[in-house]
Design an enzyme around this catalytic site. Structure first.
Site, PDB file in Angstrom:
ATOM      1  N   ALA A 516     -44.899  80.106 137.766  1.00  0.00           N
ATOM      2  CA  ALA A 516     -44.731  79.239 138.931  1.00  0.00           C
ATOM      3  C   ALA A 516     -43.332  78.659 138.905  1.00  0.00           C
ATOM      4  CB  ALA A 516     -45.757  78.114 138.902  1.00  0.00           C
ATOM      5  N   THR A 567     -40.116  73.193 132.955  1.00  0.00           N
ATOM      6  CA  THR A 567     -39.448  72.449 134.017  1.00  0.00           C
ATOM      7  C   THR A 567     -38.748  71.246 133.396  1.00  0.00           C
ATOM      8  OG1 THR A 567     -41.218  70.860 134.421  1.00  0.00           O
ATOM      9  CG2 THR A 567     -41.388  72.981 135.542  1.00  0.00           C
ATOM     10  N   VAL A 621     -36.398  68.718 120.287  1.00  0.00           N
ATOM     11  CA  VAL A 621     -35.282  68.253 119.478  1.00  0.00           C
ATOM     12  C   VAL A 621     -34.607  69.462 118.855  1.00  0.00           C
ATOM     13  CG1 VAL A 621     -34.621  66.882 117.481  1.00  0.00           C
ATOM     14  CG2 VAL A 621     -36.517  66.126 118.918  1.00  0.00           C
ATOM     15  N   ASP A 690     -30.090  60.921 126.524  1.00  0.00           N
ATOM     16  CA  ASP A 690     -30.814  62.092 126.053  1.00  0.00           C
ATOM     17  C   ASP A 690     -30.939  62.083 124.529  1.00  0.00           C
ATOM     18  OD1 ASP A 690     -32.098  64.531 126.888  1.00  0.00           O
ATOM     19  OD2 ASP A 690     -30.519  65.537 125.738  1.00  0.00           O
ATOM     20  N   LYS A 694     -34.349  61.982 121.998  1.00  0.00           N
ATOM     21  CA  LYS A 694     -34.592  62.834 120.839  1.00  0.00           C
ATOM     22  C   LYS A 694     -34.815  61.989 119.590  1.00  0.00           C
ATOM     23  CE  LYS A 694     -31.938  66.651 122.741  1.00  0.00           C
ATOM     24  NZ  LYS A 694     -30.623  67.309 122.743  1.00  0.00           N
ATOM     25  N   GLY A 809     -28.932  75.767 124.537  1.00  0.00           N
ATOM     26  CA  GLY A 809     -28.745  77.116 125.058  1.00  0.00           C
ATOM     27  C   GLY A 809     -30.085  77.716 125.416  1.00  0.00           C
TER      28      GLY A 809
END
Ligand code: ADP
Ligand code: MG
Length: 832
Positions: A516, A567, A621, A690, A694, A809
């Site tokens: 989806a 997502t 993480v 961000d 983590k 990545g």
């Protein structure tokens, strides 16, 4: 003499009939044969539907017409395929059947009911119509055939729809047709299955009766026994008997040999391969039965006989798993039952007087409850019978009102070898428990050849699949439902596509059931095609809809479904509880769920545990780096975190690494932005939110109860610097910072230190900001986009546990998610 039975699946169309006839002719070369045929596939169901229609007042003619057309089409096809087959003359022979059928059905329609004798005459019509077609094919091929009317050979008494054979009378009727009794006997005897001659008492004239639903197998067994056949062959559409219904368990194993008792037990408990009564007459005369595939006649098939067989050692103690649906469990209980004798015998006698057979009986000693299962259609009758039988006791509250639980299924494991094997039952219950299947009752066959569990009907297929996995451990499956198919999701799907075959060779069957994204959704119970999903999803007219996926999983109950959230959605993680409750694992690089409140954090884990599902987030993480799993293992084994430093952002690693080389701060940021290391607005990285998320996740892994707002954010920007405005304005203002950072670096270089941006955990506090790092620090050489995690623990001291490598990545992140997916199959439900 050989007896051959061809089921509806072997009579499905002209081609199948011709193939089946070839098999008959082949067998007739070496032996005389008796052949029993069923109705054309689907016709028995159409007849039942016609009865239902007419009982409800519908018209008979269209029903009859449809059935006639089925036969007419087959005849026409046979005529064009086979010289000497005259469609018109065959139709003329069976035409009277349709006339009678129409008369009977019209009667049913006008009376609004279908008495037993009429039911039998209607339902047997399928077999009576099929036989003449097969007869004509055989004679067109020059065979010597004799068509025998089963109603004049197989005699039954008792229940007209499902009679008990009168073997003496049947055997007498077949007398002249046994081998060698008369001269010039036909090579092939052809008989319609299912139908028989039934009489209510010994001197009444036989009328048409039936041998029970799917009774053609039983017909063949009676014919074989009465003609002293040396073998009975049952031709269907599968290569033999499998360890479970291959339609439910796609990797079920073909069983080579099986004893009569095993096969009887399996069919009694719902395996559709053979009608339950089929084996008794064969076993009584030691006639071997073979289950064979008319679509693949060269396959060996499964032998059913006296045994024991060598092949038994290869499969293990359990030889088959079956599921009988459409049953009801009746329970009689009451505190007063303990002191009364004879209650059990009264229950059994009353039910038996009602002509109802119990499928399974269990008794609990403590609460004094007697439970048994019957077919659902008989549940109401049993309730009435027992309520009447124990009327007084129920009124006196010695016995509770009869409890009827409908829509149950009986799952059974069967095998002669179970007697000698310990632990089989335990493994069976473990299997069901592993999927949270509630066991309502347990019973062991008196022969110790079977163990049955009563469960909810809706759990039936899943129970069979899970038990099969535990006992036969062939391929382990994982069904992926991928939400989000952008850079990471797309890379993941490609990786799965590339690995599918290799994994299959390692007995891991990975299937992507749904993909989806913003374009739409692909959902395919047989697996989405991974080579073309990108084009297919654009063409798909299905809108992305989580609820549809959840409904699909609840309905089809895949064995090991995993929801993969690739997502960056903020809201989707709020539905993780629903996803877990639907029975799916979750794997995700999305950090949102783990950085919500502590309360939600605990709820997620609790729900996953309750559902026996896993919540996996290794890539939260350090992308593909082994961080979370490593920590979990450390802490599970009793280690404690005493300190942590980490560079957990590729862009910040790059930017601060460039400062070491004398590059200005503004240039370093712009480079990182150009290389797409940063978010479109570099502030998203530079502010450290961000990183904070983590760090929060690591801290929580270490057992700290902490919220995102508890983390101390030390801004890298000097106080007087304006961080507000648009991205462009911010970027324009960046050179204002160059001298600030240059000064900092100069100061540090005196002590040979460098500047790094990361997170620290120390003394129960988590902070994010700049770290001054000396040459001995593991973070010293970390730059160029690399991540590093330095864990100081009770055991890892003074030298800390350090994990370094690319921490971002699409490729490595996707691989990390892939690893999580495979964790759900890595458990091995200890073999055999
Ligand atoms: P026929 O019309 O030839 O009598 P059936 O449809 O009655 O054929 O029986 C064959 C079917 O039984 C197979 O297609 C298979 O799906 C089903 N089946 C159920 N359990 C098993 C099992 N353990 N082994 C093989 N087939 C099974
Ligand atoms: Mg059958």
């Amino acid at each position: 003499m050989l007896t051959l039975k061809f089921g509806g699946t072997s009579m499905g169309n002209a081609r199948r009939i011709l193939d089946s006839v070839e098999i008959m002719i082949g067998r007739a070369k070496t032996d005389r044969i008796s052949v029993v045929v069923s109705a054309v596939a689907g016709v028995s169901n159409s007849l039942q539907a016609a009865i239902d229609t007419c009982v409800a007042g519908g018209a008979a003619a269209p029903c009859v017409e449809a059935i006639r057309k089925t036969h007419e089409d087959i005849c026409a096809e046979l005529q064009s395929a086979l010289r000497g087959f005259n469609a018109e003359s065959v139709m003329k022979q069976i035409e009277p059947n349709f006339a009678e059928l129409e008369k009977l059905l019209s009667g049913v329609a006008s009376f609004g009911e279908c008495p037993t004798s009429i039911h039998c005459r209607i339902m047997g019509m399928g077999e009576l119509c099929c036989c003449p077609m097969v007869y004509a094919v055989l004679t067109a091929k020059g065979q010597s055939v004799l068509l025998l009317d089963s109603r004049k050979f197989i005699f039954t008494t008792g229940d007209q729809k499902e009679g008990d054979p009168d073997y003496a009378k049947t055997s007498e009727a077949f007398g002249p047709y046994r081998d060698g009794v008369e001269k010039d006997q036909a090579r092939i005897l052809l008989l319609p299955g299912f139908v028989c001659g039934w009489y209510s008492h010994s001197d009444s004239k036989p009328v048409m009766g039936l041998l029970g639903r799917n009774g053609s197998d039983f017909s063949a067994a009676i014919v074989a026994a009465s003609l002293d056949a040396k073998k009975a062959e049952f031709w269907t559409d599968v290569d033999g008997i499998y360890t479970a219904d291959p339609r439910i368990v796609s990797d079920a194993i073909l069983v080579q040999d099986m004893t009569y008792e095993e096969a009887m037990e399996l069919s009694f408990f719902g395996s559709k391969v053979l009608h339950p009564k089929t084996l008794a007459p064969l076993a009584a005369k030691n006639i071997e039965a073979w289950s064979l595939n008319s679509h693949n006649p060269s396959a060996r098939g499964t032998r059913i006989g006296r045994g024991p067989y060598k092949s038994e050692d290869e499969v293990g103690p359990v030889r088959g798993i079956s599921c009988l649906k459409g049953t009801a469990m009746i329970s009689v209980s009451g505190s007063g039952m303990k002191d009364r004798t004879g209650i059990a015998s009264r229950i059994f006698a009353a039910v038996s007087r009602g002509g109802i057979s119990m499928l399974l009986i269990t008794q609990s000693s403590s609460e004094y409850t007697i439970s048994f299962c019957v077919r659902q259609s008989e549940a109401q009758k049993v309730n009435d019978i027992l309520s009447a039988e124990f009327d007084i006791e129920i009124r006196d509250k010695i016995i509770n009102p009869i409890d009827v639980r409908e829509n149950c299924a009986i799952v059974s494991i069967v095998g002669d070898g179970m007697k000698q094997n310990r632990g089989v039952a335990g493994k069976f219950f473990d299997a069901l428990a592993s999927r949270g299947i509630n066991i309502l009752a347990i019973a062991q066959g008196s022969s110790e050849r079977s163990i049955s569990c009563v469960i909810l009907g809706s759990d039936g297929d899943m129970a069979v699949r899970t038990a099969h996995l535990f006992f036969f451990n062939t391929a382990q499956t994982v069904e992926v439902f991928a939400f989000g198919a952008g850079t990471i999701g797309g890379a993941l799907l490609d990786q799965i596509g590339e690995q599918q075959k290799d994994l299959r060779a390692q007995n891991i069957d990975i299937k992507v059931m749904a993909i989806a994204n913003v374009d739409g959704m692909l959902l395919d119970p047989n697996g989405v095609k991974l080579s073309t999903w990108r084009e297919d999803i654009k063409k798909s007219n299905k809108k992305t809809n989580l609820d549809e996926i959840l409904a699909f999983v609840k309905e089809s109950k895949p064995l090991n479904p995993i929801f993969v959230d690739c997502t960056a959605s903020y809201d989707l993680p709020e539905r993780y509880l629903d996803i877990l409750k639907a029975g799916m694992h979750i794997a995700t690089p999305n950090k949102r769920a783990n950085s919500m409140t502590m309360d939600f954090y605990h709820q997620l884990r609790k729900t996953a545990n309750e559902m026996h599902r896993r919540f996996l987030y290794e890539t939260n993480v350090g992308a593909g780096l082994p961080i979370i799993d490593t920590l979990q293992n450390l802490f599970k084994s009793g280690d404690k975190l005493t300190g942590f430093n980490g560079i957990m952002s590729g862009s910040l690693s790059y930017i601060f690494g460039r400062l070491d080389e004398g590059v200005s701060f503004s240039k370093a940021v712009l480079e990182a932005k150009e290389k797409r290391f940063t978010e479109p607005d570099p502030r998203d990285d530079l502010k450290g939110t961000d990183v904070a998320r983590k760090a929060l996740i690591i801290a929580r892994e270490a057992g700290m109860s902490i919220e995102l707002s508890d983390i101390k954010m030390n801004s890298i920007f000097p106080k007087d610097f304006n961080v507000e405005g648009t991205t462009e304005e911010f970027i324009k203002r960046l050179p204002e910072l160059d001298s600030y950072f240059a000064d900092l670096m100069k100061k540090l270089s005196k002590d040979k230190k460098v500047l790094r941006m990361g997170a620290s955990i120390k003394d129960g506090k988590v902070s994010v900001g700049m770290l001054e790092v000396g040459p001995d620090d593991p973070l010293y050489g970390v730059r160029g986009g690399e991540n590093a995690f330095v864990f100081q623990t009770a055991r890892y001291t003074p030298i800390p546990l350090t994990v370094r490598g690319y921490g971002a990545g699409a490729g490595v992140t996707a691989a990390g998610v892939f690893g999580d997916i495979l964790r759900t199959v890595s458990f091995n439900p200890e073999m055999k």
